[in-house]
Design an enzyme around this catalytic site. Structure first.
Site, PDB file in Angstrom:
ATOM      1  N   GLU A  99      -1.839   2.622  11.631  1.00  0.00           N
ATOM      2  CA  GLU A  99      -1.836   4.057  11.343  1.00  0.00           C
ATOM      3  C   GLU A  99      -3.163   4.726  11.661  1.00  0.00           C
ATOM      4  O   GLU A  99      -3.258   5.956  11.663  1.00  0.00           O
ATOM      5  CB  GLU A  99      -1.468   4.287   9.873  1.00  0.00           C
ATOM      6  CG  GLU A  99      -2.553   3.926   8.868  1.00  0.00           C
ATOM      7  CD  GLU A  99      -2.646   2.452   8.535  1.00  0.00           C
ATOM      8  OE1 GLU A  99      -3.365   2.113   7.573  1.00  0.00           O
ATOM      9  OE2 GLU A  99      -2.002   1.631   9.228  1.00  0.00           O
ATOM     10  N   ASN A 125       0.837  -1.197   0.000  1.00  0.00           N
ATOM     11  CA  ASN A 125       0.000   0.000   0.000  1.00  0.00           C
ATOM     12  C   ASN A 125       0.878   1.256   0.000  1.00  0.00           C
ATOM     13  O   ASN A 125       0.666   2.195  -0.772  1.00  0.00           O
ATOM     14  CB  ASN A 125      -0.880  -0.059   1.241  1.00  0.00           C
ATOM     15  CG  ASN A 125      -1.828   1.100   1.428  1.00  0.00           C
ATOM     16  OD1 ASN A 125      -2.868   0.961   2.041  1.00  0.00           O
ATOM     17  ND2 ASN A 125      -1.504   2.282   0.935  1.00  0.00           N
ATOM     18  N   ASP A 129     -10.758   4.633   0.921  1.00  0.00           N
ATOM     19  CA  ASP A 129     -10.984   4.516   2.353  1.00  0.00           C
ATOM     20  C   ASP A 129     -11.349   5.890   2.939  1.00  0.00           C
ATOM     21  O   ASP A 129     -10.473   6.703   3.120  1.00  0.00           O
ATOM     22  CB  ASP A 129      -9.771   3.923   3.068  1.00  0.00           C
ATOM     23  CG  ASP A 129      -8.444   4.537   2.622  1.00  0.00           C
ATOM     24  OD1 ASP A 129      -8.367   5.177   1.555  1.00  0.00           O
ATOM     25  OD2 ASP A 129      -7.472   4.371   3.376  1.00  0.00           O
ATOM     26  N   GLU A 172     -10.458  10.497   7.898  1.00  0.00           N
ATOM     27  CA  GLU A 172      -9.917  10.339   9.246  1.00  0.00           C
ATOM     28  C   GLU A 172      -8.840  11.369   9.573  1.00  0.00           C
ATOM     29  O   GLU A 172      -8.258  11.332  10.647  1.00  0.00           O
ATOM     30  CB  GLU A 172      -9.304   8.932   9.376  1.00  0.00           C
ATOM     31  CG  GLU A 172     -10.303   7.809   9.146  1.00  0.00           C
ATOM     32  CD  GLU A 172      -9.634   6.444   9.112  1.00  0.00           C
ATOM     33  OE1 GLU A 172     -10.238   5.497   9.631  1.00  0.00           O
ATOM     34  OE2 GLU A 172      -8.521   6.333   8.578  1.00  0.00           O
ATOM     35  N   GLU A 188      -5.439  17.152  -2.174  1.00  0.00           N
ATOM     36  CA  GLU A 188      -5.630  15.739  -2.511  1.00  0.00           C
ATOM     37  C   GLU A 188      -7.022  15.459  -3.056  1.00  0.00           C
ATOM     38  O   GLU A 188      -7.209  14.507  -3.828  1.00  0.00           O
ATOM     39  CB  GLU A 188      -5.373  14.858  -1.292  1.00  0.00           C
ATOM     40  CG  GLU A 188      -6.335  15.119  -0.142  1.00  0.00           C
ATOM     41  CD  GLU A 188      -6.288  14.049   0.939  1.00  0.00           C
ATOM     42  OE1 GLU A 188      -5.811  12.934   0.658  1.00  0.00           O
ATOM     43  OE2 GLU A 188      -6.735  14.330   2.056  1.00  0.00           O
TER      44      GLU A 188
END
Length: 545
Positions: A288, A203, A320, A519, A504
């Site tokens: 994380e 990842n 996610d 998150e 982003e």
């Protein structure tokens, strides 16, 4: 016909090829692949600091759980854990003070970089290649979670201080546009190194990411490098071994499954066809995001290991989180990622099969070339069979337990256009849905559901905008493609002029507001936004000439 930069092997597959009759499904399992490898395991922060790790993360010593897993210790871990066990029960012990004494928090380059808005967007993009660049390392710092990479590379920016798999392809698009072919090759070589060393691309380049991968873009990276190097490039042949290892990671074991079942990343569809799904080899809370996962699991009716696996699989998808993975109309507590066969993942594996077929043909291996050609034809046919919702007229994920297409519409439905899977009639219907359901003032929504998750409305992301534009152009839906590209670039540039940052993700519904959800706070930098924006700006410039 213009296909943008997905080119290479992918551009050779016409829409007419998507309608060829498929070979029998079992052909996809006849390709000879490397045997299983014994890969090195590395200790993660939770393993290095037992007890202390849980205390730091659950008590939110750092506002972002990712900070602690990226810190550097000032003493050996065993010494730190011993000191913690001695001191934690003493009067006046303060956990935050203890952590500050024994660990150095990371600093992101974008935390200290200040852009020059007056210099313009192109100057900013050119500068960011330097800001986001990291040197190669033969070895990581002692006790660091960072995985060493032998060559220079680019990070996304902000809290993302390491290389990320699918992010990097879209960043590489910008390197291609900027003429930075040497760094593009370095990036591809680093991914090949990761595949050789760990058996797959993690990842991200951290020890705590080693149990999962992300959307498999390595074949597209190799194609992009071959295009950048021009005629005579040996990139496809050079990286053929790693392409085969990547394929084995995503597909091995499927021939042992019964129809309608799945194991790990492999799925055997009800009709016997092999497809793939997202998966993580761990069922523990993500290190994380440890506190978030522990708290979220308490709200779910699923057993904690099942819930954690579904959360991790969603992280492997890159989405996610999104209502795409939830029971329709419900929240994160119902996440069921591993029950869904993702349409986008299988489109990416199709182009991997096509690339391997080309590599075999170039090497003079006609037998293997035929096997991969048949595997690709079978996969394309299976995607059309299971992921096309004829009633809705849209491509979706397939719900394996329910044995039906998912009712949830997402921008992943554009992948069959980008990768030439859709028939011309299907492409027209998908384009109509994108126009009527997804198009907003700033571009295309990720989903139409305003769930509060970051991969849902009103947010949009550069990789999905780009692949949607590519897919629409591939099927001559040029007017809509141009509209999406224009709205997206104008939004990116306007936000940069206002804030000095490229972000982003973006709010494409109310373009006066920044994107939310997720998150962590909104991050800037930002690798894949930069790469897609520069590509679209250059395409727009060419179209005007």
């Amino acid at each position: 016909m213009k296909y943008f930069l997905l080119g290479g092997v992918l551009a050779l597959a016409s829409t007419a090829a998507a309608q060829r009759p498929a070979s029998p499904a079992q052909n996809a399992a006849t390709v000879k692949l490397p045997g299983s490898l014994s890969m090195p395991t590395l200790p993660t922060p939770r393993q290095l600091y037992p007890g202390l790790f849980e205390a730091v993360q659950l008590n939110r010593v750092y506002a972002d759980n990712k900070t602690f897993v990226d810190v550097l210790p000032t003493a050996p871990p065993a010494e730190i854990v011993a000191a913690y066990e001695r001191q934690r029960s003493q009067p006046g012990f303060d956990l935050k003070t203890f952590v500050g004494q024994y660990f150095k928090p990371p600093v992101a380059a974008t935390d200290v970089y200040r852009s020059n808005v007056q210099a313009g967007i192109r100057a900013h993009l050119d500068t960011l290649w330097t800001v986001l660049r990291r040197p190669g390392q033969a070895e990581a710092a002692q006790y660091s979670s960072l995985l060493p990479l032998p060559r220079p590379y680019l990070v996304p920016g902000g809290r993302f201080r390491e290389i990320y798999y699918w992010d990097s392809y879209f960043t590489m698009l910008g390197l291609r546009q900027a003429g930075r072919t040497a760094l593009l090759r370095d990036m591809v070589a680093n991914f090949a190194y990761l595949i050789d060393r760990y058996g797959h691309v993690p990842n991200g380049s951290r020890t705590y990411y080693l149990t999962r991968s992300q959307p498999p873009f390595f074949a597209l990276m190799v194609q992009l490098l071959a295009q950048a190097e021009g005629p005579g490039s040996q990139a496809v042949q050079q990286f053929r071994p790693q392409l085969k290892l990547e394929y084995a990671y995503w597909t091995s074991g499927g021939d042992k499954l019964q129809p309608g079942t799945a194991a790990g990343r492999t799925v055997r569809m009800p009709g016997g066809e092999p497809l793939s799904r997202y998966w993580d080899d761990s069922d523990q809370p993500r290190e994380e995001s440890y506190r978030e996962d522990v708290e979220a699991a308490k709200k779910s009716k699923q057993p904690a290991p099942v819930f954690n696996r579904n959360v991790r699989a969603a992280a492997a998808s890159g989405w996610d989180f999104s209502s795409r993975w939830f029971v329709p109309g419900k929240g994160l507590e119902t996440i069921r990622t591993t029950s869904l066969v993702p349409v986008d993942l299988n489109c990416l594996l199709l182009t991997l099969e096509q690339t391997l077929g080309t590599a075999a043909r170039q090497a003079g291996d006609s037998t293997e070339a035929k096997q991969f050609r048949q595997a690709g034809q079978a996969r394309a046919a299976a995607i059309r069979k299971y992921c096309w919702d004829a009633k809705a007229g849209f491509y979706v994920d397939y719900d394996l337990p329910q044995r039906r297409p998912s009712p949830v519409h997402t921008l992943a439905g554009a992948f069959p256009l980008a990768f030439g899977v859709a028939t011309p009639d299907q492409a027209k219907k998908v384009a109509s849905h994108l126009q009527n359901e997804f198009l907003r003032p700033g571009g295309l929504l990720t989903t139409t559901n305003p769930s509060g998750q970051q991969w849902d409305a009103p947010n949009a992301w550069a990789p999905l905008e780009y692949l949607s534009i590519v897919g629409l152009r591939r099927y001559q839906q040029t007017a809509l493609a141009d509209t999406v590209a224009h709205r997206w670039t104008r939004l990116n540039v306007r936000v940069f002029n206002q804030t000095g940052k490229l972000l982003e993700k973006y709010n494409v519904e109310n373009t006066g507001l920044l994107a939310g959800g997720g998150e962590y706070p909104l991050q800037d930098g930002f690798g894949w936004t930069n790469g897609v924006l520069l590509t679209l700006l250059n395409e727009e410039k060419k179209a005007v000439k």
